[in-house]
Scaffold this motif. Structure first.
Motif, PDB file in Angstrom:
ATOM      1  N   THR A 270       0.735  -1.290   0.078  1.00 59.65           N
ATOM      2  CA  THR A 270      -0.155   0.092   0.116  1.00 59.65           C
ATOM      3  C   THR A 270       0.916   1.300   0.073  1.00 59.65           C
ATOM      4  N   ASP A 271       2.369   1.111  -0.046  1.00 62.34           N
ATOM      5  CA  ASP A 271       2.942   2.439   0.080  1.00 62.34           C
ATOM      6  C   ASP A 271       2.973   3.021  -1.206  1.00 62.34           C
ATOM      7  N   GLU A 272       3.298   4.278  -1.187  1.00 62.45           N
ATOM      8  CA  GLU A 272       3.186   5.231  -2.404  1.00 62.45           C
ATOM      9  C   GLU A 272       4.045   4.514  -3.683  1.00 62.45           C
ATOM     10  N   ILE A 273       5.101   4.298  -3.137  1.00 64.64           N
ATOM     11  CA  ILE A 273       6.238   3.405  -4.167  1.00 64.64           C
ATOM     12  C   ILE A 273       6.536   2.216  -3.577  1.00 64.64           C
ATOM     13  N   ASN A 277       7.028  -4.322  -6.796  1.00 69.36           N
ATOM     14  CA  ASN A 277       6.181  -3.571  -7.815  1.00 69.36           C
ATOM     15  C   ASN A 277       5.258  -4.539  -8.491  1.00 69.36           C
ATOM     16  N   ASP A 303      -7.410   5.488   1.857  1.00 73.85           N
ATOM     17  CA  ASP A 303      -6.147   6.217   1.974  1.00 73.85           C
ATOM     18  C   ASP A 303      -5.078   4.870   1.935  1.00 73.85           C
ATOM     19  N   ARG A 304      -4.493   4.785   0.710  1.00 77.63           N
ATOM     20  CA  ARG A 304      -3.225   3.903   0.723  1.00 77.63           C
ATOM     21  C   ARG A 304      -4.031   2.661   1.080  1.00 77.63           C
ATOM     22  N   GLU A 319      -7.837   2.336   5.640  1.00 82.13           N
ATOM     23  CA  GLU A 319      -6.564   2.926   5.569  1.00 82.13           C
ATOM     24  C   GLU A 319      -5.683   2.022   5.697  1.00 82.13           C
ATOM     25  N   ARG A 320      -4.587   2.060   4.859  1.00 79.04           N
ATOM     26  CA  ARG A 320      -3.383   1.331   4.888  1.00 79.04           C
ATOM     27  C   ARG A 320      -3.927  -0.262   4.845  1.00 79.04           C
TER      28      ARG A 320
END
Length: 422
Positions: A270-273, A277, A303-304, A319-320
């Motif tokens: 869930t991290d932005e990058i 991958n 969110d995430r 969330e996350r």
């Protein structure tokens, strides 16, 4: 091409007790990951992306769901020699015992492998998260004249005490091996690494449990029935007498051996990058191509969050979290830091209208769920509060388990309305 001369052997592991209760009714490679995949999809996808398409998966515990997943997923051309086959431990004239370890599993299955023409055996673990081009490792193996190659990951001093550490020379050949060294011994176990790794303090080479063996050598090394494990017995002895190459891999890699690492690996998506991958055009992760509808989300603050297909969500906030296939989350519910694996089927309108179901699959209304893993097909009633964290002692009940502060709701479990776990 070298990859035409390779047979891949994926080790499914033993009983998977460290991932219990996720392995209570399934083998470790069949554990769902990232909302829509299974752990076994990772090494298989790495092989396919490297054009290695002859694979065996070795397992012995709860292999029915793994068999089903592989049978439904990996179909190759009728005119191709490609295959993914599951080999469960079997009684033969030569042996009537369970697999005793990684090397013993390969030994007992060797008669199946030797029916194929191959020069190199690529031996992989079924419980790791990474993306690797095996062709680069194969090319290094062949060009160096190595008899064995071991994929290694540079690690720091703190991590080194948890791994088998290899010492190499300037040509990346391995001279010695030590299993989980004491911190006081580490100064003598540094190896040449890239400047980037050196600057990060990652001066020690940990074995990743990924091996390439020349076929004839592998057959020879497995002749001794008393050696049952690659990492503890075969590799340390082979290094002394056979040319063994270290192939350094600096990409993301994690061993999913316990609930804590499994939880972190999933939430890391869930991290932005994310470090792993899933959105790479060339390094795709393959899985069962289910025919599912798009997900439907109503009035939810996200969110995430990763949401798999076929989900119906009315939650107030997520969330996350990673939300798996066919997940249902009721109105006014909050989900934070969770991996929800989803469901194997939808409950029909007939079932719902007949009111035969008291608690529907998924999460009910007005729930608060935090720091939890919800296994497949679990039913969580309305007004349930699950607040995982270090304040919770390790405990197991019929429907859930708490381990290292993570609440794991078991597969098919029912959590009654109004339940509080905090």
């Amino acid at each position: 091409m070298v990859n035409d001369k390779v047979l891949s052997i994926i080790l499914g592991g033993g009983q998977g007790s460290r991932l219990y209760p996720l392995t209570e009714s399934r083998s470790k490679p069949a554990v769902p990951i990232a909302g829509k995949y299974r752990l076994v999809d990772i090494p298989i996808s790495n092989c396919i992306n490297s054009s290695i398409k002859r694979m065996y998966v070795l397992t012995q515990f709860n292999s029915a769901s793994l068999n089903r997943h592989i049978k439904n997923t990996y179909h190759f051309s009728f005119f191709s020699s490609a295959f993914v086959d599951v080999l469960a431990a079997e009684q033969t004239i030569a042996s009537d015992k369970w697999f005793q370890g990684t090397a013993d599993a390969v030994r007992q299955s060797l008669h199946h492998f030797l029916r194929h023409e191959f020069e190199y055996a690529l031996i992989l673990s079924g419980d790791q998260l990474y993306q690797m081009d095996f062709n680069e490792m194969l090319e290094a193996h062949v060009s160096s004249g190595a008899e064995i190659s071991i994929a290694t990951q540079p690690v720091n001093a703190k991590e080194a005490t948890s791994f088998g550490i290899l010492k190499t020379n300037e040509d990346n050949f391995i001279s010695s091996f030590i299993e989980k060294p004491d911190a006081s011994l580490l100064p003598d176990w540094t190896s040449p690494v890239s400047d980037e790794m050196k600057n990060a303090g990652r001066n020690y080479l940990a074995s990743m449990g990924i091996y390439i063996f020349n076929k004839d050598l592998l057959v020879s090394l497995l002749k001794d029935p008393n050696t049952v494990d690659f990492g503890r017995e075969i590799i340390p002895e082979a290094i002394k007498n056979h040319k063994t190459l270290s192939y350094q891999f600096e990409g993301y890699w994690t061993d999913i051996g316990n609930i804590d690492s499994f939880f972190d690996a999933n939430l890391g998506l869930t991290d932005e990058i994310p470090k792993f991958n899933l959105y790479d055009n060339e390094k795709r992760i393959y899985t069962n191509a289910r025919i599912l509808p798009t997900s439907k989300i109503s009035g939810t603050l996200l969110d995430r969050t990763v949401i798999s297909e076929g989900s119906i969500i009315h939650a107030a906030k997520i969330e996350r979290s990673v939300i798996g296939i066919r997940s249902r989350i009721g109105a006014e519910s909050t989900v934070i830091n969770c991996y929800m694996m989803g469901s194997d089927r939808y409950e029909s309108l007939k079932e719902v209208e007949a009111k035969k179901i008291k608690i529907y699959m998924g999460i009910g209304e007005r729930c608060f769920i935090k720091n939890a893993i919800l296994d497949k097909n679990c039913r969580i009633g309305d007004d349930v509060r699950i607040n995982g964290g270090k304040q919770l002692a390790d405990i197991e009940t019929d429907s859930y388990l708490v381990k290292d502060g993570i609440v794991v709701v078991k597969k098919n479990a029912v959590i009654p309305s109004g339940t509080i776990i905090q």
